[in-house]
Design a protein around this motif. Structure first.
Motif, PDB file in Angstrom:
ATOM      1  N   ILE A   8     -35.148  37.233  54.962  1.00  0.00           N
ATOM      2  CA  ILE A   8     -35.083  36.324  53.819  1.00  0.00           C
ATOM      3  C   ILE A   8     -34.121  36.908  52.805  1.00  0.00           C
ATOM      4  N   LEU A   9     -33.083  36.169  52.478  1.00  0.00           N
ATOM      5  CA  LEU A   9     -32.119  36.611  51.483  1.00  0.00           C
ATOM      6  C   LEU A   9     -32.777  36.595  50.110  1.00  0.00           C
ATOM      7  N   ILE A  10     -32.793  37.731  49.421  1.00  0.00           N
ATOM      8  CA  ILE A  10     -33.418  37.765  48.093  1.00  0.00           C
ATOM      9  C   ILE A  10     -32.414  38.078  46.992  1.00  0.00           C
ATOM     10  N   GLY A  11     -31.211  38.497  47.340  1.00  0.00           N
ATOM     11  CA  GLY A  11     -30.257  38.763  46.281  1.00  0.00           C
ATOM     12  C   GLY A  11     -29.005  39.431  46.789  1.00  0.00           C
ATOM     13  N   SER A  12     -28.032  39.527  45.893  1.00  0.00           N
ATOM     14  CA  SER A  12     -26.785  40.209  46.206  1.00  0.00           C
ATOM     15  C   SER A  12     -26.175  40.723  44.920  1.00  0.00           C
ATOM     16  N   PHE A  13     -25.274  41.657  45.040  1.00  0.00           N
ATOM     17  CA  PHE A  13     -24.514  42.151  43.896  1.00  0.00           C
ATOM     18  C   PHE A  13     -23.164  42.625  44.414  1.00  0.00           C
ATOM     19  N   GLU A  14     -22.202  42.686  43.522  1.00  0.00           N
ATOM     20  CA  GLU A  14     -20.844  42.995  43.950  1.00  0.00           C
ATOM     21  C   GLU A  14     -20.224  44.002  43.000  1.00  0.00           C
ATOM     22  N   PHE A  15     -19.609  45.029  43.587  1.00  0.00           N
ATOM     23  CA  PHE A  15     -18.893  46.047  42.816  1.00  0.00           C
ATOM     24  C   PHE A  15     -17.392  45.867  42.993  1.00  0.00           C
ATOM     25  N   GLN A  36     -18.150  50.720  35.162  1.00  0.00           N
ATOM     26  CA  GLN A  36     -18.224  50.863  36.612  1.00  0.00           C
ATOM     27  C   GLN A  36     -16.815  51.048  37.179  1.00  0.00           C
ATOM     28  N   GLN A  37     -16.561  52.192  37.830  1.00  0.00           N
ATOM     29  CA  GLN A  37     -15.220  52.533  38.291  1.00  0.00           C
ATOM     30  C   GLN A  37     -14.753  51.625  39.404  1.00  0.00           C
ATOM     31  N   SER A  38     -15.640  51.265  40.337  1.00  0.00           N
ATOM     32  CA  SER A  38     -15.203  50.529  41.507  1.00  0.00           C
ATOM     33  C   SER A  38     -14.923  49.063  41.209  1.00  0.00           C
ATOM     34  N   ASN A  39     -15.433  48.565  40.092  1.00  0.00           N
ATOM     35  CA  ASN A  39     -15.199  47.175  39.736  1.00  0.00           C
ATOM     36  C   ASN A  39     -15.182  47.067  38.223  1.00  0.00           C
ATOM     37  N   PRO A  40     -14.005  46.975  37.599  1.00  0.00           N
ATOM     38  CA  PRO A  40     -13.923  46.963  36.140  1.00  0.00           C
ATOM     39  C   PRO A  40     -14.760  45.870  35.511  1.00  0.00           C
ATOM     40  N   ALA A  41     -14.961  44.787  36.228  1.00  0.00           N
ATOM     41  CA  ALA A  41     -15.747  43.684  35.676  1.00  0.00           C
ATOM     42  C   ALA A  41     -17.238  44.000  35.640  1.00  0.00           C
ATOM     43  N   GLY A  42     -17.653  45.021  36.382  1.00  0.00           N
ATOM     44  CA  GLY A  42     -19.054  45.381  36.401  1.00  0.00           C
ATOM     45  C   GLY A  42     -19.812  44.628  37.472  1.00  0.00           C
ATOM     46  N   PRO A  43     -20.969  45.180  37.918  1.00  0.00           N
ATOM     47  CA  PRO A  43     -21.749  44.520  38.963  1.00  0.00           C
ATOM     48  C   PRO A  43     -22.480  43.305  38.421  1.00  0.00           C
ATOM     49  N   GLU A  44     -22.586  42.307  39.224  1.00  0.00           N
ATOM     50  CA  GLU A  44     -23.320  41.093  38.882  1.00  0.00           C
ATOM     51  C   GLU A  44     -24.398  40.877  39.932  1.00  0.00           C
ATOM     52  N   ILE A  45     -25.674  40.905  39.500  1.00  0.00           N
ATOM     53  CA  ILE A  45     -26.786  40.698  40.421  1.00  0.00           C
ATOM     54  C   ILE A  45     -27.060  39.210  40.516  1.00  0.00           C
ATOM     55  N   LYS A  46     -27.071  38.698  41.712  1.00  0.00           N
ATOM     56  CA  LYS A  46     -27.362  37.285  41.930  1.00  0.00           C
ATOM     57  C   LYS A  46     -28.597  37.150  42.804  1.00  0.00           C
ATOM     58  N   VAL A  47     -29.447  36.194  42.460  1.00  0.00           N
ATOM     59  CA  VAL A  47     -30.627  35.924  43.278  1.00  0.00           C
ATOM     60  C   VAL A  47     -30.679  34.426  43.540  1.00  0.00           C
ATOM     61  N   PRO A  48     -31.098  34.028  44.726  1.00  0.00           N
ATOM     62  CA  PRO A  48     -31.220  32.597  45.004  1.00  0.00           C
ATOM     63  C   PRO A  48     -32.406  32.008  44.254  1.00  0.00           C
ATOM     64  N   GLU A  49     -32.402  30.718  44.101  1.00  0.00           N
ATOM     65  CA  GLU A  49     -33.517  30.034  43.474  1.00  0.00           C
ATOM     66  C   GLU A  49     -34.525  29.680  44.559  1.00  0.00           C
ATOM     67  N   PHE A  50     -35.636  30.424  44.583  1.00  0.00           N
ATOM     68  CA  PHE A  50     -36.620  30.238  45.635  1.00  0.00           C
ATOM     69  C   PHE A  50     -37.472  29.003  45.348  1.00  0.00           C
ATOM     70  N   LYS A  51     -37.586  28.145  46.333  1.00  0.00           N
ATOM     71  CA  LYS A  51     -38.374  26.930  46.199  1.00  0.00           C
ATOM     72  C   LYS A  51     -39.330  26.796  47.377  1.00  0.00           C
ATOM     73  N   ILE A  71     -19.502  51.583  47.154  1.00  0.00           N
ATOM     74  CA  ILE A  71     -18.147  51.214  47.536  1.00  0.00           C
ATOM     75  C   ILE A  71     -17.873  49.796  47.078  1.00  0.00           C
ATOM     76  N   LYS A  72     -16.610  49.474  46.930  1.00  0.00           N
ATOM     77  CA  LYS A  72     -16.214  48.180  46.409  1.00  0.00           C
ATOM     78  C   LYS A  72     -16.557  47.072  47.395  1.00  0.00           C
ATOM     79  N   GLY A  73     -17.103  45.985  46.860  1.00  0.00           N
ATOM     80  CA  GLY A  73     -17.438  44.851  47.704  1.00  0.00           C
ATOM     81  C   GLY A  73     -18.830  44.328  47.435  1.00  0.00           C
ATOM     82  N   LYS A  74     -19.297  43.501  48.360  1.00  0.00           N
ATOM     83  CA  LYS A  74     -20.551  42.790  48.178  1.00  0.00           C
ATOM     84  C   LYS A  74     -21.678  43.429  48.984  1.00  0.00           C
TER      85      LYS A  74
END
Length: 984
Positions: free
Chosen positions: A977-984, A674-689, A923-926
Motif C-alpha cells: 500500500i503506497l503511503i507516501g513519497s518524498f523527493e530530494f 538540503q544539499q542534494s535538492n536546493p528546493a528542499g524535500p517535499e513529503i507527499k501522502v495520498p488521500e486515503f479513502k 541521494i537525489k531523487g524520489k
C-alpha cells in the motif's frame, strides 16, 4: 487461525443472571458468522442460596462448538453497585479447576503468553466500572467447555419492606439441559415468588428452610424468577463467622427514621451526558425524576449543559407552575454522539447553585474529574456504570449519588429533597475493628455493617442522625464465640464492603486493594482470577495454584526454580550493542554509485536487490538479506512457502520495482539547507479513502453528510472501523469539529480495549490533538504495563506535548524495565528505535534536559536526512515497511542495508512493531514508501489493524519536519500500500 471470538453467541441478547444488571455482552469479531451460530449453550445450572439479606449465586455453563475452528471466548457482563465476582472455575481435562487471584497486569501477560502455546488458560477480570470480562482459550472443535462463575450480593429492601432477589431468564432459545435450585435458609416466613420460570416452580419447606428445584430438558423459561422475603422492621440480625481467635460479623439493623426537608435550589444546573453511551440510559426514568422535582418545586430555573467530548450550553429554561414542556422537548430531541470528557464541565458555561448530572460514570475521552464548587448530584440509569466514580463525584462536592435502577423516581426525589437519617459514627470499642461502612451512610430503612471482633462477647453502639448531629443510638451485641454464619461467607462480605469503600479513592488505595483482593480471591480493578492448565505453568509464572494442586506444586517447584517467571530481563545490554552498530553505520561512507533499473520479472515476482560490487555490500547487509524471522524467532528461507493464519499461502515472491504514478498530498515546509535538492524535500501522502459500502451513503455538504452518518450508524454502532472511516472523511472535508466528535466515539465501544485506544491515539496524533493523544496513551500504559510499546507511545505523546524531560525518562524506562522471555524475544530489536528517539530528544532539547540517569554510552548524535517509522495497534501481527530509493532499490526485511546507505530495523513478526528506516545522506531523487500487510494471528473486536507511519526529513536537525499518516489495513495487497513519497 486463532480467533478472538466469544463463546456465547446464543446469548447475545438473552443471558442475564441474578445480580446481572443486563444480559452479558457478547461480541463476535473477525469470525465467520457460521462459526458464531455453531456455538450453543448446552447446559445451564444455577444454584441460589439466600440467608437473611445475602444471596449467593453460582452459575455453571457448558457450551458446544460445532464449527471446524478453534475459538477463543470472551464474555463481558455488568454487576450492580457493590457486587463483585468471587469465584471462577474452568474445566481442565474434564474436571473443574478453581481460579486463583493474580495481579491484573500479570494475569493478562501470562494469559497471552500461554495461549500462544495452544493450551488452556482461563481469565476473569474487572474492567472499567463494575463490569467483568472472562476470556477462555481454546474452545475446541466439536468440543465442550464449561465455566463456573459465583458471587455474593446484599439484597436491599423494597418499598414493601421486603428483600427482593431477581434472576432474569429471558432466553430466546430453549436450553437442552436446564437446572435451577433456589434455597432460602433460616427464614421466619415463607418466601413469596412474584415471578417464576413456569407454574411448577414452588418452594417446599423443611423447618425454616425453603427449597425450590426445577430440572428440564429443552426448556425455555416463560418469565424471570423473583423472590421476596418479608422482613420485620426495627429488628436486628447479627451473623458471625469464626476466624481463629477473632470473628467476622455482619450486622443488619432495620430502622425507621424520619427525614428532614432539604430545600433544593430554585437555580439548578442540569448536566446531560450526550455521549454515545447515553443511548443506553433509561430516559423514561430520568424524565420521571425531573418531573417529580419540577412538579414539587413548580417555579425554578434550569440551566442545561450538554456533555460529550466538549461541554456546551444547551440553554436556560425558566419554568413556571411546573410547566417544563420546552425543556422536555429539548431533552427528547438530543443527539447522542461522541465520547465523554468530564474535565470539560465548568460553571462559566452552565451556572447553578446545585447540579444534577445524568451520566454513567465513564469519561473515556478525558479525565473523570468534575471541577465544580457546588453540590453535584450524580444520577444513573445505565446498566453498565462506574458506581465508584459516580459516588466519588457526589461525595467530593457534597452531593448525593442516585441510582434509579434501585429506586423509583419518587423515592429518588425523596433522597434529593430530604435529609435522610444516616449512620454517622460508631462509639469506640477496642475489641471491634475494621468496621465498614466507615463513612456517613444513608440508612433508607436498613444499614448493614461488617467488621472484626477480637472478643468472644462484646457490643458496639451505632450513632445515627442528620449532618453531624447525633439523634439516635442503637446497641449491637456480638457473640463472637458462637458461629451462626451457615452458608454465608461473612469474611468475603466484609472484604467486599472494605474494597467498595476504598475503590472510591482508588489511586490512594490501589496497593491495599490488590493485597486484600488477592487474600480473599475477589476480582477488583487490579486483581483477576486465573486458571492455568498444568503445574508447570503455575511454577513458570510464579503463581500459587489452587489447593488441589499445591502438594504437587510444592514437590515440583523445588526441582524447577529456574522456571519461575521465565527469567525477566531488561534491554540495557542489547542497547549497548545496538548503540555501537548504529554509530558504525552512521560513520560509514557509502559510495554514490549510479544503479540502473533491472527489468521486472513475471507478475507477482520479487526482484532481488541490485547486484553491487563486493566492496559495497557489507557483511551486515549480506547476512540480513537472506533470512526472515518467523513469529517464534526462528529463521526461515525467503523462498519457503508459509501457511499463514487465514489458511492461504504466502507467496514466496514480493513486489518488484515501486509503481510509478502521482500521489496527492500536502507539502511540508521546505528545507533550504538540503544539499542534494536546493528546493528542499517535499513529503507527499495520498488521500486515503475507504471503499466500504456505507461511505457511498454520505450525501451533500458536511452538514448533510453528518445526518447521513447518524442514519447509517445504528447498523455499525459497535464497529470501530466505521468511526475511523467516517472521521477520516470529515477530516478530508476540513470539518475537524465533526471529525473529532465522531472519532471520540471509539472510547465508548469497549471497556479497556488497548487496540482501539492505540488506533485512536494514532489518529489524534495525525489530527494535531496531542493533549488528548497523551491522555489516551496513558490509559494504554495502565492496561498494558508489560509491553515496551505502551511506554514508547506514551513517551512520544509526552514529547508531542512539549514535556521533553518526562518523555526522555519514559523512553529510558523502556530500556531499563524488565520483560518476560516471551515479550523480550518478540520485541527483540526495539532498542534500535528507542535509541534513535532518546538521542533525538537530547539533540533538539538537550539544554533543558537532565541526562544524568542515562548511561553515556547510549548518548550520541544520529542526524539523518530521512527517517520513516511504522507502528501498528495489534499484537501477533506482521506488517512490513518498504522504502524504495531513487536507484530503484527497496529497503525491507530481506534487504536491510541498501547501496545508498538506507538501513531498516529488525523485522517484527509477532508484536506491534515498530519498524524504522533511516538514511544518513539521501541521494537525489524520489523515495517511495509502501506498507505490506503480511498477515496476523489476532482477529479481535477492534476490527482491522491500524497503522501509523511517521515520515521525517532532517531527523535530529534543527529543521526537522514530520508527516503522520494513519490508515486501516483492509487486507494483503501484492504490491503493498503506497503511503507516501518524498523527493530530494
Amino acid at each position: 487461525m486463532k480467533v478472538r471470538s466469544l463463546l456465547l453467541s446464543l446469548l447475545i441478547t438473552s443471558v442475564s443472571f441474578s445480580a446481572f444488571a443486563q444480559a452479558p455482552q457478547i461480541k463476535i469479531s473477525g469470525t465467520n458468522p457460521k462459526d458464531a451460530r455453531a456455538v450453543s449453550l448446552q447446559s445451564l445450572q444455577v444454584d441460589v442460596k439466600i440467608t437473611g439479606n445475602i444471596a449467593t449465586t453460582v452459575m455453571t455453563m457448558s457450551f458446544y462448538n460445532a464449527s471446524a475452528r478453534v475459538l477463543e471466548g470472551e464474555l463481558t457482563f455488568p454487576l450492580p453497585d457493590g457486587v463483585t465476582v468471587s469465584r471462577y472455575a474452568l474445566d481442565i481435562n474434564g474436571k473443574m479447576r478453581e481460579a486463583v487471584p493474580v495481579e491484573k497486569a500479570k494475569a493478562t501477560e501470562v494469559f497471552e503468553s500461554i495461549e500462544r502455546r495452544r493450551v488452556d488458560p482461563g481469565l476473569l477480570e474487572k474492567v472499567e466500572g463494575n463490569n467483568f470480562r472472562t476470556r477462555i482459550y481454546p474452545f475446541p472443535v466439536n468440543g465442550i467447555r464449561t465455566i463456573t462463575i459465583g458471587y455474593e450480593e446484599e439484597l436491599r429492601l423494597n418499598g414493601q419492606q421486603a428483600f427482593t432477589y431477581r434472576l432474569p431468564l429471558d432466553f430466546k432459545q430453549a436450553i437442552p439441559d436446564f437446572s435451577l435450585r433456589t434455597t432460602v435458609l433460616e427464614s421466619s416466613s415463607e418466601p413469596v415468588m412474584s415471578e417464576q420460570p413456569d407454574g411448577s416452580f414452588k418452594f417446599k419447606s423443611q423447618g425454616n428452610t425453603y427449597t425450590a428445584i426445577l430440572e428440564r430438558k429443552n426448556f425455555l423459561p416463560k418469565q424471570a424468577l423473583a423472590v421476596e422475603l418479608p422482613k420485620v422492621t426495627d429488628a436486628l440480625e447479627v451473623v458471625v463467622q469464626k476466624a481463629g481467635s477473632s470473628a467476622y460479623f455482619l450486622a443488619n439493623i432495620f430502622i425507621k427514621g424520619s427525614s428532614r426537608n432539604h430545600q433544593l435550589s430554585s437555580d439548578i444546573g442540569l448536566i446531560w451526558d450526550v455521549s454515545l453511551s447515553g443511548l443506553n440510559r433509561d430516559k423514561v426514568k430520568e424524565f420521571a425524576l425531573l418531573d417529580a422535582l419540577i412538579k414539587d418545586k413548580k417555579n425554578l430555573t434550569i440551566h442545561l449543559g450538554l456533555l460529550n467530548h466538549v461541554f456546551k450550553n444547551g440553554g436556560d429554561f425558566v419554568i413556571n407552575n411546573g410547566n417544563w414542556n420546552a425543556l422536555r422537548e429539548k431533552l427528547g430531541s438530543l443527539i447522542y454522539d461522541g465520547g465523554a470528557d468530564y474535565s470539560k464541565i465548568n460553571s462559566r458555561l452552565v451556572k447553578g447553585d446545585e447540579y444534577l448530572f445524568f451520566t454513567d460514570g465513564f469519561s473515556g475521552f478525558g479525565p473523570n474529574t468534575v471541577y465544580l464548587n457546588k453540590p453535584v448530584h450524580t444520577i444513573n440509569t445505565a446498566l453498565r456504570a462506574d458506581f465508584s466514580q459516580l459516588k466519588y463525584i457526589a461525595a467530593k462536592s457534597g452531593g448525593k449519588f442516585i441510582n434509579l435502577n434501585t429506586f423509583s423516581a419518587s423515592q429518588a426525589y425523596q433522597q434529593l429533597s430530604k435529609e435522610e437519617l444516616q449512620l454517622i459514627s460508631i462509639k469506640n470499642n477496642t475489641a471491634v475493628t475494621e468496621l465498614y461502612p466507615s463513612v456517613p451512610t444513608p440508612v433508607n430503612g436498613l444499614i448493614s455493617i461488617a467488621g472484626i471482633s477480637s472478643a468472644a462477647n462484646t457490643s458496639m453502639t451505632l450513632q445515627f442522625g442528620y449532618g453531624n448531629t447525633v439523634t439516635m443510638e442503637r446497641k449491637v451485641t456480638i457473640n463472637a464465640g458462637k458461629t451462626n454464619a451457615s452458608m454465608i461467607d461473612v469474611s468475603r462480605i466484609w472484604a467486599q464492603k472494605k474494597l467498595s469503600e476504598m475503590d472510591q479513592n482508588y489511586e490512594d488505595n490501589k496497593v491495599e486493594i490488590a493485597q486484600l483482593a488477592q487474600q480473599f480471591g475477589i476480582v477488583t480493578r487490579n486483581t483477576s482470577l486465573m486458571v492455568l492448565e498444568s503445574v508447570d505453568d503455575y511454577i513458570r509464572y510464579g503463581i500459587e495454584p489452587p489447593d488441589e494442586l499445591k502438594p504437587l506444586y510444592d514437590q515440583v517447584k523445588k526441582q524447577r526454580m529456574a522456571m519461575v517467571d521465565q527469567g525477566r530481563r531488561d534491554l540495557l545490554n542489547s542497547s549497548m550493542t545496538m548503540a555501537k552498530v548504529l554509530q558504525e553505520w552512521w560513520n560509514r561512507d557509502f559510495p554514490k554509485v549510479k544503479v540502473f533499473p533491472k527489468p521486472d520479472k513475471a507478475d507477482n515476482q520479487m526482484y532481488d536487490a541490485v547486484s553491487m560490487p563486493p566492496a559495497v555490500l557489507s557483511s551486515e547487509r549480506s547476512v540480513a538479506t537472506h533470512s526472515r524471522r518467523n513469529s517464534t524467532g526462528a529463521e526461515m528461507e525467503l523462498n519457503e512457502v508459509v501457511v499463514v493464519a487465514s489458511g492461504t499461502q504466502r507467496k514466496s515472491s514480493m513486489v518488484g520495482a515501486a509503481r510509478s504514478g502521482r500521489a496527492a498530498g500536502i507539502a511540508v515546509q521546505r528545507n533550504a539547507d538540503q544539499q542534494s535538492n536546493p528546493a528542499g524535500p517535499e513529503i507527499k501522502v495520498p488521500e486515503f479513502k475507504s471503499d466500504k459500502g456505507y461511505m457511498k451513503k454520505l450525501q451533500g455538504s458536511s452538514s448533510g453528510a453528518y445526518k447521513s452518518y447518524l442514519a447509517i450508524r445504528p447498523e455499525y454502532e459497535s464497529t470501530p472501523s466505521f468511526y475511523l472511516d467516517m472521521a477520516n472523511w470529515f477530516y478530508q472535508q476540513k470539518d475537524s469539529v465533526r471529525a473529532l466528535l465522531i472519532l471520540s466515539n471509539l472510547t465508548e465501544l469497549d471497556l479497556e480495549n488497548s487496540e482501539i485506544y492505540k488506533s485512536l491515539a494514532y489518529k489524534l496524533t495525525q489530527a494535531g490533538d496531542p493533549e488528548t493523544a497523551l491522555f489516551i496513551s496513558k490509559k494504554v500504559v495502565k492496561w498494558r504495563p508489560m509491553e515496551a510499546q505502551s511506554y514508547r507511545d506514551y513517551a512520544l505523546a509526552l514529547a508531542n506535548c512539549g514535556k521533553y524531560q518526562q518523555a526522555l525518562d519514559t523512553l529510558y524506562q523502556v530500556l531499563t524495565k524488565s520483560y518476560n522471555a516471551d515479550i523480550s524475544n518478540r520485541d527483540q530489536g526495539i532498542e534500535e528505535i528507542i535509541l534513535a528517539e532518546i538521542n533525538n530528544l537530547i539533540v533538539l532539547h538537550g539544554d533543558h534536559l537532565n541526562t544524568s540517569r542515562i548511561d553515556p554510552k547510549l548518548i550520541f548524535k544520529l542526524p539523518v536526512d530521512v527517517r520513516v517509522v511504522l507502528n501498528w495497534n495489534k499484537i501477533d501481527t506482521d506488517i512490513d515497511l518498504w522504502v524504495t530509493d531513487p536507484n530503484g532499490e527497496k529497503c525491507y526485511y530481506k534487504n536491510k542495508l541498501t547501496a545508498a546507505g538506507g538501513r531498516i530495523s529488525d523485522d517484527f513478526t509477532g508484536g506491534y512493531g515498530p519498524e524504522q528506516f533511516m538514511i544518513k545522506k539521501a541521494i537525489k531523487g524520489k523515495y517511495i514508501i509502501h506498507v505490506d500487510y503480511y498477515g496476523d494471528n489476532h482477529i479481535s473486536i477492534s476490527g482491522p489493524t491500524v497503522v501509523m507511519a511517521e515520515i521525517y526529513t532532517n531527523y535530529g536537525k534543527v529543521n526537522q519536519e514530520r508527516k503522520v499518516i494513519t490508515l486501516q489495513m483492509s487486507g494483503k495487497k501484492d504490491n503493498g500500500i503506497l503511503i507516501g513519497s518524498f523527493e530530494f
